[in-house]
Write a protein that holds these residues in place. Sequence first.
Motif, PDB file in Angstrom:
ATOM      1  N   LEU A 153       0.776  -1.098  -0.030  1.00 40.62           N
ATOM      2  CA  LEU A 153       0.012   0.096  -0.070  1.00 40.62           C
ATOM      3  C   LEU A 153       0.953   1.296  -0.259  1.00 40.62           C
ATOM      4  O   LEU A 153       1.961   1.289   0.938  1.00 40.62           O
ATOM      5  N   ALA A 154       0.802   1.985  -0.940  1.00 39.02           N
ATOM      6  CA  ALA A 154       1.608   3.320  -1.037  1.00 39.02           C
ATOM      7  C   ALA A 154       0.641   4.742  -0.549  1.00 39.02           C
ATOM      8  O   ALA A 154      -0.523   4.626  -0.576  1.00 39.02           O
ATOM      9  N   ALA A 155       1.425   5.790  -0.021  1.00 41.19           N
ATOM     10  CA  ALA A 155       0.734   6.485   0.704  1.00 41.19           C
ATOM     11  C   ALA A 155      -0.171   7.338  -0.021  1.00 41.19           C
ATOM     12  O   ALA A 155      -1.343   7.639   0.400  1.00 41.19           O
ATOM     13  N   PRO A 156       0.200   7.359  -1.409  1.00 44.37           N
ATOM     14  CA  PRO A 156      -1.182   8.235  -2.503  1.00 44.37           C
ATOM     15  C   PRO A 156      -2.429   7.354  -2.402  1.00 44.37           C
ATOM     16  O   PRO A 156      -3.701   8.012  -2.567  1.00 44.37           O
ATOM     17  N   GLN A 157      -2.378   6.326  -1.924  1.00 38.87           N
ATOM     18  CA  GLN A 157      -3.614   5.284  -2.227  1.00 38.87           C
ATOM     19  C   GLN A 157      -4.436   5.704  -0.888  1.00 38.87           C
ATOM     20  O   GLN A 157      -5.681   5.385  -0.819  1.00 38.87           O
ATOM     21  N   VAL A 158      -3.725   6.345   0.023  1.00 38.93           N
ATOM     22  CA  VAL A 158      -4.536   6.268   1.332  1.00 38.93           C
ATOM     23  C   VAL A 158      -4.760   8.290   1.264  1.00 38.93           C
ATOM     24  O   VAL A 158      -5.031   8.852   2.351  1.00 38.93           O
ATOM     25  N   GLY A 159      -4.314   8.859   0.350  1.00 41.24           N
ATOM     26  CA  GLY A 159      -4.733  10.275   0.020  1.00 41.24           C
ATOM     27  C   GLY A 159      -3.454  11.159   0.632  1.00 41.24           C
ATOM     28  O   GLY A 159      -3.632  12.207   1.023  1.00 41.24           O
ATOM     29  N   ARG A 160      -2.397  10.464   0.834  1.00 41.15           N
ATOM     30  CA  ARG A 160      -1.339  11.108   1.329  1.00 41.15           C
ATOM     31  C   ARG A 160      -0.211  11.499   0.416  1.00 41.15           C
ATOM     32  O   ARG A 160       0.010  10.768  -0.539  1.00 41.15           O
ATOM     33  N   SER A 161       0.549  12.423   0.513  1.00 42.69           N
ATOM     34  CA  SER A 161       1.734  12.735  -0.608  1.00 42.69           C
ATOM     35  C   SER A 161       3.268  12.560  -0.110  1.00 42.69           C
ATOM     36  O   SER A 161       3.957  12.738  -1.102  1.00 42.69           O
ATOM     37  N   GLU A 162       3.339  11.866   0.879  1.00 39.60           N
ATOM     38  CA  GLU A 162       4.689  11.248   1.425  1.00 39.60           C
ATOM     39  C   GLU A 162       5.000  10.419   0.468  1.00 39.60           C
ATOM     40  O   GLU A 162       4.470   9.357   0.107  1.00 39.60           O
TER      41      GLU A 162
ATOM     42  N   HIS B  99       5.868  -2.143  -8.154  1.00 45.25           N
ATOM     43  CA  HIS B  99       4.015  -1.673  -8.334  1.00 45.25           C
ATOM     44  C   HIS B  99       4.119  -0.435  -7.320  1.00 45.25           C
ATOM     45  O   HIS B  99       3.522   0.635  -7.546  1.00 45.25           O
ATOM     46  N   GLU B 100       4.640  -0.643  -6.032  1.00 42.29           N
ATOM     47  CA  GLU B 100       4.401   0.234  -5.270  1.00 42.29           C
ATOM     48  C   GLU B 100       5.333   1.599  -5.474  1.00 42.29           C
ATOM     49  O   GLU B 100       4.749   2.664  -5.167  1.00 42.29           O
ATOM     50  N   ILE B 101       6.545   1.594  -5.749  1.00 41.76           N
ATOM     51  CA  ILE B 101       7.242   2.589  -6.279  1.00 41.76           C
ATOM     52  C   ILE B 101       6.627   3.342  -7.473  1.00 41.76           C
ATOM     53  O   ILE B 101       6.733   4.523  -7.487  1.00 41.76           O
ATOM     54  N   ASP B 102       5.960   2.615  -8.132  1.00 42.15           N
ATOM     55  CA  ASP B 102       5.268   3.384  -9.314  1.00 42.15           C
ATOM     56  C   ASP B 102       4.145   4.368  -8.730  1.00 42.15           C
ATOM     57  O   ASP B 102       4.012   5.150  -9.334  1.00 42.15           O
ATOM     58  N   HIS B 103       3.457   3.645  -7.786  1.00 45.70           N
ATOM     59  CA  HIS B 103       2.491   4.487  -7.265  1.00 45.70           C
ATOM     60  C   HIS B 103       3.191   5.707  -6.680  1.00 45.70           C
ATOM     61  O   HIS B 103       2.544   6.820  -6.738  1.00 45.70           O
ATOM     62  N   LEU B 104       4.399   5.824  -6.178  1.00 45.57           N
ATOM     63  CA  LEU B 104       4.761   7.093  -5.692  1.00 45.57           C
ATOM     64  C   LEU B 104       5.343   7.929  -6.510  1.00 45.57           C
ATOM     65  O   LEU B 104       5.646   9.228  -6.336  1.00 45.57           O
TER      66      LEU B 104
END
Length: 186
Positions: free
Chosen positions: A47-56, A131-136
Amino acid sequence: MSILEIRVLGDPILREETTPVEHVTTELRTLVKNMFETMYLAKGIGLAAPQVGRSERLTVIDVDDNPIVVINPEIVSASSAKGKAEEGCLSIPDVYGDVERPSSVRVRALDLEGRPFELDATELLARCLQHEIDHLHGKLFIDYLSVLKRRSALSKWTKEKDKYPGFIRRLETDPSRSHEHPDEEL
Ligand code: K1U
Ligand code: ZN
């Protein structure tokens, strides 16, 4: 601890670049705990931060009962050998597609104490890290699909997306209701 809302495809935050973490604060540690709890409830392996509405620039991962906190990650090397496997995304529920990625990667990141570490990953862990680093960086697995497969994935999503008003996915926390379809809920 709290279960966080998951942002789904269509929420602009999923397409934004994240901001590097400068200090590991108490608030960030709480966010990490909540992200793990949310990921486990959603039966995800990352789970990456943007998926929970965070920009870190931060993600949590647990493949094979090995929880890892990954802050400010960089892929320092990737194998030329590639592998293709099906991926899903907690932010695009019920949509799947085959994605080709390097079979192994070396990732450099900071841990929850702010200490640098390097991780050599293969198989599912390597795929999950990518996959997660892509989300970032605002990238989603559907971006790797061929035009036809992407069109088919987006057409499936068009039928699903109305279940998530405001691009928000609220996870069911009551186990007695978890078999229910989201649109059967009151
Ligand atoms: O970031 C996310 O949306 C989480 C996503 C990560 C991921 C899925 C598939 C391949 C790589 C990375 C998920 O965890 S979706 C759940 C899932 O597909 C899965 C769960 C257990 C084992 C394997 C895949
Ligand atoms: Zn995802």
